[in-house]
Write a protein that holds these residues in place. Structure first.
Motif, PDB file in Angstrom:
ATOM      1  N   CYS A 398       2.723  -1.603  -9.053  1.00  0.00           N
ATOM      2  CA  CYS A 398       3.292  -3.135  -8.898  1.00  0.00           C
ATOM      3  C   CYS A 398       2.205  -4.264  -7.412  1.00  0.00           C
ATOM      4  O   CYS A 398       2.837  -2.912  -6.548  1.00  0.00           O
ATOM      5  CB  CYS A 398       4.540  -3.254  -9.090  1.00  0.00           C
ATOM      6  SG  CYS A 398       4.526  -4.865  -7.998  1.00  0.00           S
ATOM      7  N   HIS A 400       3.092  -6.240  -5.749  1.00  0.00           N
ATOM      8  CA  HIS A 400       3.961  -6.402  -4.844  1.00  0.00           C
ATOM      9  C   HIS A 400       5.076  -5.794  -4.249  1.00  0.00           C
ATOM     10  O   HIS A 400       5.100  -6.001  -2.748  1.00  0.00           O
ATOM     11  CB  HIS A 400       5.092  -7.566  -6.156  1.00  0.00           C
ATOM     12  CG  HIS A 400       4.243  -8.800  -6.372  1.00  0.00           C
ATOM     13  ND1 HIS A 400       4.585 -10.014  -7.169  1.00  0.00           N
ATOM     14  CD2 HIS A 400       2.679  -9.496  -5.963  1.00  0.00           C
ATOM     15  CE1 HIS A 400       3.382 -10.379  -7.717  1.00  0.00           C
ATOM     16  NE2 HIS A 400       2.715 -10.509  -6.643  1.00  0.00           N
ATOM     17  N   HIS A 401       5.232  -4.785  -4.324  1.00  0.00           N
ATOM     18  CA  HIS A 401       6.123  -3.735  -3.935  1.00  0.00           C
ATOM     19  C   HIS A 401       5.610  -2.240  -3.571  1.00  0.00           C
ATOM     20  O   HIS A 401       6.379  -1.090  -3.242  1.00  0.00           O
ATOM     21  CB  HIS A 401       7.460  -3.622  -5.386  1.00  0.00           C
ATOM     22  CG  HIS A 401       8.089  -5.211  -4.761  1.00  0.00           C
ATOM     23  ND1 HIS A 401       7.930  -5.978  -6.628  1.00  0.00           N
ATOM     24  CD2 HIS A 401       9.376  -5.519  -3.865  1.00  0.00           C
ATOM     25  CE1 HIS A 401       8.552  -6.402  -5.697  1.00  0.00           C
ATOM     26  NE2 HIS A 401       8.955  -6.718  -4.512  1.00  0.00           N
ATOM     27  N   CYS A 472       9.765  -1.813  -9.503  1.00  0.00           N
ATOM     28  CA  CYS A 472      10.837  -2.914  -8.566  1.00  0.00           C
ATOM     29  C   CYS A 472      11.706  -3.723  -9.610  1.00  0.00           C
ATOM     30  O   CYS A 472      12.575  -4.024  -8.496  1.00  0.00           O
ATOM     31  CB  CYS A 472       9.491  -3.789  -8.276  1.00  0.00           C
ATOM     32  SG  CYS A 472       8.912  -4.758  -9.399  1.00  0.00           S
TER      33      CYS A 472
END
Ligand SMILES: [Zn+2]
Length: 510
Positions: A398, A400-401, A472
């Motif tokens: 991911c 984003h994380h 996440c």
């Protein structure tokens, strides 16, 4: 056969927890994450930027702008167990010294009724790989002198020890030793089954069990615990025996059971039940061979200047969350994580297959073919076509994380009529690797695959279904363990026909 008496109690941890209390728990974890010291977050952010640059990412691209901050908070979230007070997790406070322990006269008069709290979802971070593992934990104990513990505390203590850098064995041992110490029970059994996420795959679920007191000494008692859980007898190498010595130490952070002499009837004679301490590093052995050995070297990820630079940044991150990166259990973890991340983001340097190499003779096509589907378009026009499908499992990260997500993608395209050559499985797998082995979001992967398959196959209609579990969502934040994310992308004829889409969904669910 174990005897099952009416004294045994199995409790679902979600029952009996007032909704108000659950909501409060969530709010607590949110408010805690905003309270992380700014200087720690700032150091972590810089380290994340270094790691992103090392894997070849552009830290100024839109999708990554907030990633360093999100990753910094995610690291603080998954390590919050270091900063929580273990005794406080048991409900003990200065004005409530008895905590959530209470004594029940009826329980005291009875004989050895097992209390089991089962199916406690947990996620933790493997200390050897710095990647998540997740699963379910079942805890059983036999009260002593009628003293029992508030049931939700068993779930709470599981999550508490999970929020550290752990091994699965360390987790069950930490939970068992903490409960044995504070509950002073006659026996404790902690059973965790979990999947370990590796850089390029997800391992089959594995069991680790820690036994203390009468569960360790009495085979029948342990068998009864397994029968109540409806679990088969596990391999002996997954069973760990806790020290039977009881201590009144108020802080089980420091509790490190001393290896006891195994009782004769616990199988010690065969020599393969392991005695462990809460800091046992033995899980490392099984992990090293996967990350230092075949996976890393086969993919050309032996240590080099890039992975060394990444490892330094990751070691600093380990330090920031309160661990010692030079400790025995962690000294190789940063380099393993760096190698794993480089291996799992190879998509950046891979290219899509060419049209020439993608197409195979339709006679030798190794895809699953759904033959002669008749369909109606939105405008009433009717058609008939065969649809080729390929199911491919994937692992991605991911963006984003920087936490893994993994699952399965089904690629379907309408077989072109009268063509000798069609898109083969190898090409589809290559396309999936190119787009998943990088920092990604699932929605984008799905559409990129649809476009690439459209282009390579020249088909009049393409559909892609993707389903994945996101670490996440599971290991931090909402901690949703049952949810999977599904995404769809359709091109061409599939856009206009429900029937065609339905047949692909049936193939996906088959
Ligand atoms: Zn995410």
């Amino acid at each position: 056969m174990p005897k099952i008496t009416d004294r045994q109690t199995i409790v679902d941890p979600t029952i009996g927890l007032p909704a108000q209390k659950k909501r409060r728990g969530v709010q607590e974890s949110n408010s805690t994450s905003s309270q992380y010291p700014e200087e720690k977050i700032s150091v972590l952010k810089n380290c994340v930027k270094t790691v992103l640059t090392c894997i070849g990412e552009d830290v100024t691209r839109e999708g990554l702008l907030d990633t360093p901050k999100r990753v910094a908070k995610a690291w603080m979230d998954v390590s919050i167990g270091y900063r929580q007070d273990t005794v406080g997790m048991l409900g003990v406070t200065s004005d409530r010294p008895g905590g959530a322990f209470f004594s029940d006269g009826t329980v005291a008069q009875g004989s050895n009724g097992i209390v089991i709290v089962r199916d406690i979802d947990f996620a933790s971070t493997n200390e050897a790989t710095l990647l998540p593992f997740h699963g379910r934990c079942h805890i059983g104990y036999i009260p002593s002198a009628g003293v029992v513990l508030g049931l939700s505390k068993l779930a709470r203590i599981t999550k508490h020890f999970g929020k550290r850098l752990q091994s699965q064995q360390g987790l069950v041992t930490d939970i068992a030793s903490c409960l044995q110490t504070h509950l002073q029970c006659q026996g404790i059994a902690v059973y965790a089954e979990a999947k370990q996420i590796m850089p390029l795959n997800v391992e089959e679920p594995r069991q680790e069990i820690c036994l203390g007191g009468c569960f360790a000494d009495d085979e029948d008692q342990f068998q009864e615990f397994l029968a109540l859980l409806n679990k088969p007898v596990p391999s002996k190498s997954s069973i760990h025996i806790l020290s039977s010595s009881k201590t009144s130490s108020p802080d089980c952070h420091q509790l490190r059971p001393i290896s006891p002499a195994l009782s004769a009837d616990s199988g010690a004679a065969e020599g393969d039940i392991q005695i462990c301490s809460a800091s046992s590093p033995s899980s490392e052995d099984s992990t090293i061979c996967l990350t230092d050995g075949p996976v890393a070297s086969a993919l050309g990820c032996a240590p080099n200047s890039t992975s060394s630079k990444m490892a330094s940044a990751i070691n600093e991150m380990i330090r920031q969350i309160g661990e010692d990166p030079q400790s025995q259990n962690l000294c190789k973890s940063a380099m393993r994580y760096a190698s794993g991340l480089l291996a799992s983001t190879q998509g950046y340097s891979m290219s899509l297959p060419s049209k020439e190499t993608s197409l195979v003779a339709s006679k030798t096509c190794d895809l699953n073919i759904l033959r002669d589907i008749s369909y109606t378009m939105a405008d009433g026009a009717r058609g008939r076509s065969s649809v080729a499908t390929a199911s491919v499992i994937f692992n991605s990260q991911c963006e984003h994380h920087m936490l893994p997500f993994y699952g399965r993608v089904l690629v379907a395209y309408m077989m072109p009529q009268g063509t000798e050559k069609v898109l083969g499985r190898c090409a589809i797998e290559q396309v999936v690797r190119v787009y998943t082995q990088r920092l990604q979001v699932q929605e984008r992967i799905t559409h990129q695959l649809a476009d690439a398959v459209c282009e390579l196959s020249g088909s009049a209609g393409v559909m892609v279904v993707c389903q994945a579990a996101h670490m996440c969502m599971l290991a931090r934040g909402v901690e949703n363990h049952s949810g999977a994310t599904s995404t769809f992308a359709v091109r061409g004829t599939f856009e206009g026909s429900v029937e065609l889409r339905k047949c692909v969904l049936q193939a996906f669910n088959a």
